[in-house]
Enzyme design. Structure first.
Site, PDB file in Angstrom:
ATOM      1  N   PRO A 102     121.566  19.617 101.181  1.00  2.00           N
ATOM      2  CG  PRO A 102     121.877  20.973 103.169  1.00  2.00           C
ATOM      3  CD  PRO A 102     121.365  20.885 101.577  1.00  2.00           C
TER       4      PRO A 102
ATOM      5  CG  ASP B 110     116.797  19.451 103.403  1.00  2.00           C
ATOM      6  OD1 ASP B 110     117.952  19.940 103.611  1.00  2.00           O
ATOM      7  OD2 ASP B 110     115.859  20.437 102.521  1.00  2.00           O
ATOM      8  CG  HIS B 111     122.108  17.587 107.943  1.00  2.00           C
ATOM      9  ND1 HIS B 111     121.577  18.114 109.066  1.00  2.00           N
ATOM     10  CD2 HIS B 111     122.987  16.941 108.213  1.00  2.00           C
ATOM     11  CE1 HIS B 111     122.150  17.673 110.002  1.00  2.00           C
ATOM     12  NE2 HIS B 111     123.271  16.856 109.506  1.00  2.00           N
ATOM     13  NE  ARG B 112     117.836  22.803 102.475  1.00  2.00           N
ATOM     14  CZ  ARG B 112     117.346  23.107 101.331  1.00  2.00           C
ATOM     15  NH1 ARG B 112     118.078  24.360 100.724  1.00  2.00           N
ATOM     16  NH2 ARG B 112     116.577  22.447 100.654  1.00  2.00           N
TER      17      ARG B 112
END
Length: 430
Positions: free
Chosen positions: A228, A402-404
């Protein structure tokens, strides 16, 4: 008698080209001797002997392509042992490659057709482990076949796609069946050939996918599907950087060193990563890896694709050191002479298309890194200073996160740390 096997020179390598032999039948080798050169999807590397003895057979001729990992390529007899007569060298028969079904986009069917190198365990109905590739498991499930009833012909008895198709002639999915979302995980509509998309046969030349392009497809499709991500974009004024670069290069000219704008970007990125350590991180199922150093990978275009050699511990290196390293890495990348450890890993990436006049773009994340910076061209643009119109050299950079791992606020703080360093490079020299 000992078989010398085609080595796996990188975690993603499934096959390679046996580019050159450094030995011939009858030669005696010892451990550490270079015996061959292997071309992978990213580089050309030397292969060393691990045992001592006499080369009794050359099983794969130099220049052979599509040589699978773990395929016997030569035979070695221990010193003093009996040697079998050596037959004439013969080229390895390349594995039959399935013709591409469709290419409406770069991410169409390649991942579905690629056989992973590592055997992956599945479980039979009895609970016993059965080693098979993910593609073989999908095909077996679609055909209603029990994997435990099949005999694997892959490395170490692994069940591969061909085994499932051979066993399922009466019920397995035909090889020419249309690719669907269920089978590829990518397409959302049935596509059998380019003709189905309105492109007639004979109106194009089809270039087969080589190892590098397959690796790029596999990694980029996996990244865009599984990570994501979101972009953050800022503009940086670089007139002070260009002036500093001219002065630095004048001082370094007697040493034959020339610092590029990209070298400044790498250095500023490394320092910003140390200032905002939450951005220098990678996601893993076990947790977030917070890296101790800024190992900055730089995207280098080479024939047939790209590669990302790494400036390790970039935060500790001077601009001249980074300039020397980046030039050397880029040259050896284009010559396919990099070692795997020089382009695998890294904590952050920089991709610069400014030299092509690209104003702004957003890159796909290079897993497992948490972010990648895309650098556009420096160009003169109107700017407003204290309410007055002026002209400045402006460079647009986009950070894909990387939104994680990297939330919006973390990415913004990273860019806040990067911008003053790139706009006033004296700050990164202090």
């Amino acid at each position: 008698m000992t078989d010398i096997l085609m080595p796996a020179l990188s975690p993603t390598m499934e096959e390679g080209v046996l580019a050159k032999w450094h030995v011939k039948v009858g030669d005696t080798v010892k451990a550490g001797d270079v015996i061959a050169e292997i071309e992978t999807d990213k580089a050309t590397m030397e292969v060393e002997a691990v045992d001592e003895g006499e080369i009794t057979e050359i099983l794969v001729a130099e220049g052979s392509e599509n040589v699978k990992v773990n395929t016997p390529i030569a035979r070695l007899a221990a010193e003093g042992g009996a040697a079998a007569p050596a037959p004439a060298p013969k080229a390895a028969e390349p594995a039959k490659a399935e013709a591409p079904k469709a290419a409406p986009a770069a991410a169409s069917t390649a991942p579905a057709n690629a056989e992973p190198a590592a055997a992956t365990p599945a479980f039979a109905k009895s609970g016993e482990r059965v080693f098979s590739s993910p593609l073989a498991r999908r095909l077996a499930k679609a055909a209603g076949l029990d994997l435990s009833t099949l005999k694997g012909t892959g490395p170490h008895g692994r069940i591969v796609k061909a085994d499932v198709e051979a066993a399922g002639k009466g019920g397995a999915r035909p090889a020419a069946a249309p690719v669907t979302a269920a089978s590829s995980g990518i397409e959302t509509r049935k596509v059998q050939s380019l003709a189905d998309m309105g492109i007639p046969d004979g109106s194009y030349d089809l270039i087969p996918l080589d190892g590098m392009r397959k690796a790029i497809v596999r990694r980029m499709v996996g990244s865009i599907q599984n990570v994501p991500h979101f972009p953050l974009t800022i503009d940086c004024e670089i007139d002070a950087l260009l002036a500093a670069r001219a002065r630095i290069n004048a001082l370094l000219e007697p040493k034959g060193i020339k610092v590029s704008v990209n070298d400044f970007v790498i250095k500023a990125s490394a320092l910003a990563l140390k200032a905002v350590p939450e951005a220098n991180a990678s996601y893993s199922p076990e947790g977030i890896a917070m890296h101790h150093h800024a190992d900055v990978a730089m995207a280098v275009a080479i024939d047939g694709g790209l590669i990302t050699p790494i400036i390790f511990k970039a935060e500790t290196k001077s601009l001249s050191q980074i300039a020397v390293e980046s030039k050397d890495l880029a040259k050896r990348a284009r010559d396919k002479k990099l070692k795997p450890e020089e382009f695998q890993g890294g904590t952050f990436s920089v991709s610069n298309l400014g030299m092509f006049g690209i104003k702004a773009f957003a890159s796909i994340i290079n897993e497992p890194q948490g972010a990648i910076m895309s650098v556009g061209a420096g160009e003169q643009r109107p700017v407003v200073r204290d309410g007055q119109l002026a002209v400045a050299t402006v460079m647009t950079v986009t950070l894909t996160c990387d939104h994680r791992v990297v939330d919006g606020a973390i990415g913004a703080r990273f860019l806040q740390a990067f911008k003053p360093l790139i706009e006033d490079p004296v700050a990164m020299l202090a």
